[in-house]
Write an enzyme that holds these catalytic residues in place. Structure first.
Site, PDB file in Angstrom:
ATOM      1  N   LYS A  83      50.705  40.665  13.535  1.00 34.03           N
ATOM      2  CA  LYS A  83      50.275  39.281  13.743  1.00 34.03           C
ATOM      3  C   LYS A  83      49.095  39.252  14.729  1.00 34.03           C
ATOM      4  O   LYS A  83      48.980  40.156  15.558  1.00 34.03           O
ATOM      5  CB  LYS A  83      51.444  38.421  14.229  1.00 34.03           C
ATOM      6  CG  LYS A  83      52.062  38.873  15.574  1.00 34.03           C
ATOM      7  CD  LYS A  83      51.276  38.355  16.743  1.00 34.03           C
ATOM      8  CE  LYS A  83      51.546  39.117  18.006  1.00 34.03           C
ATOM      9  NZ  LYS A  83      50.556  38.826  19.058  1.00 34.03           N
ATOM     10  N   ARG A  93      40.663  42.218  25.752  1.00 32.33           N
ATOM     11  CA  ARG A  93      40.749  41.648  24.407  1.00 32.33           C
ATOM     12  C   ARG A  93      41.344  40.244  24.382  1.00 32.33           C
ATOM     13  O   ARG A  93      40.976  39.421  23.517  1.00 32.33           O
ATOM     14  CB  ARG A  93      41.549  42.561  23.482  1.00 32.33           C
ATOM     15  CG  ARG A  93      43.030  42.619  23.788  1.00 32.33           C
ATOM     16  CD  ARG A  93      43.845  43.205  22.638  1.00 32.33           C
ATOM     17  NE  ARG A  93      45.270  43.082  22.918  1.00 32.33           N
ATOM     18  CZ  ARG A  93      45.996  42.006  22.637  1.00 32.33           C
ATOM     19  NH1 ARG A  93      45.432  40.953  22.072  1.00 32.33           N
ATOM     20  NH2 ARG A  93      47.287  41.965  22.931  1.00 32.33           N
TER      21      ARG A  93
END
Length: 337
Positions: free
Chosen positions: A97, A165
């Site tokens: 996901k 990130r």
């Protein structure tokens, strides 16, 4: 060896390590290969987790013989491209996901998998845990009455630099894609398809959301209230409330080891719901069960539901003003050879 499922892993980051660890605890699972953009990283990963092959490029793994299923553990913006690559090579695919960056990408991946008749599943590991199964059983039993509301939060204090990130828009950063997908996925699984969406967010210096809240009206009228945050250490609980009481997936709901039922008469009980290994074991077992049975998708995480969830996140992002490069460009067409 007939019942052995040979896995390939794309990526060598934190989630890839968790998945490789889980494979060791799953009967019939074999880590056949790992790929990284760095051959040295792939070789180190292979040595640590016992992979038979290490590749310094994703395409090499996709094209390799002796691999049944490929787990996509690369950064969010690479999910669609990597999944299409593996599917074109004839491999079944499990995608971490968020499935892709947006609905358009997700539709390309699902279309190709269906046209090639290959297994495809979103790796939403929480959906396969015993705690979630127990909550569904309690709801179905009628113990808490008619279910009308879900409240869920998922937040931690992300003390990372702007280049990390989770804050980097080029890597699909932002609280919604990283954390919000968890409460969204479970709320929808419990209350049904989404009929209305209201969202607000606080945007960070890098242009991605650092915390987002959204209220969903589900078909049938039930409501879910969800939030995600990189700025607050929240309880990370999920509560399902009905006309006679509620059931709570105890902290942290995405890896709950118990659920507590509280009824209108004040009584409560707690059910232990331990999971195997590090928790990822259950989604691996489901993927292998489906693959072995010749199924093209999991009945516990249907592809149409994955597409619907991506559409909901697209609308939440539209409302909070969050877009990515992926929204402005397309991956290679699904029908390409």
């Amino acid at each position: 060896m007939a019942n052995v499922v040979r896995w390939g892993i794309l990526g060598t980051g934190k989630i890839a390590r968790a998945f490789a660890t889980a494979l060791k605890d799953v009967p019939g699972a074999q880590l056949a290969a790992v790929a990284s953009r760095s051959l040295e990283k792939a070789q180190a990963f292979a040595q640590e987790f016992g992979a038979a092959q290490a590749y310094g490029g994703y395409q090499q793994l996709a094209d390799a013989a002796g691999i049944d299923l490929v787990y996509i553990a690369t950064p969010h913006p690479q999910h669609a491209e990597n999944a299409l690559m593996a599917l074109r090579a004839g491999k079944g695919v499990l995608v971490e996901k968020p499935f892709t960056m947006n609905l358009r990408e997700a539709e390309q991946v699902v279309t190709l998998a269906r046209s090639r008749r290959l297994f495809l599943m979103e790796a939403m590991w929480t959906r396969f845990l015993p705690a979630f199964d127990e909550v569904r059983r309690i709801i179905a039993s009628g113990e808490i009455g008619t279910v009308r509301q879900v409240v869920a939060d998922f937040g931690f204090t992300a003390g990372f630099g702007a280049e990390h990130r989770v804050f980097n828009p080029e890597l699909g950063g932002g609280a919604l894609l990283d954390l919000g997908i968890y409460p969204l996925s479970i709320a929808t699984a419990l209350l049904g398809p989404v009929a209305g969406i209201k969202a607000q967010a606080e945007m960070g210096d890098t242009g991605v959301d650092v915390q987002t809240g959204f209220t969903l009206r589900h078909e049938g009228g039930a409501l879910s209230v969800c939030s995600c945050s990189f700025q607050a250490r929240t309880p990370c609980e999920l509560t399902v409330s009905g006309s006679r009481g509620h059931v709570r997936m105890n902290t942290m709901f995405h890896r709950a080891k118990s659920v507590t039922v509280t009824l209108e008469d004040g009584s409560s009980r707690t059910v232990d719901t331990p999971y195997l290994g590090n928790g990822y074991v259950h989604e691996v077992m489901e993927a292998q069960r489906c693959f072995g049975a010749g199924l093209l998708e999991s009945p516990a995480m249907r592809l149409d539901e994955t597409l619907a969830l991506m559409g909901v996140m697209d609308e939440i992002r539209r409302q909070i003003g969050l877009s990515y490069d992926s929204d402005r460009k397309s991956v290679r067409p699904a029908h390409a050879a």
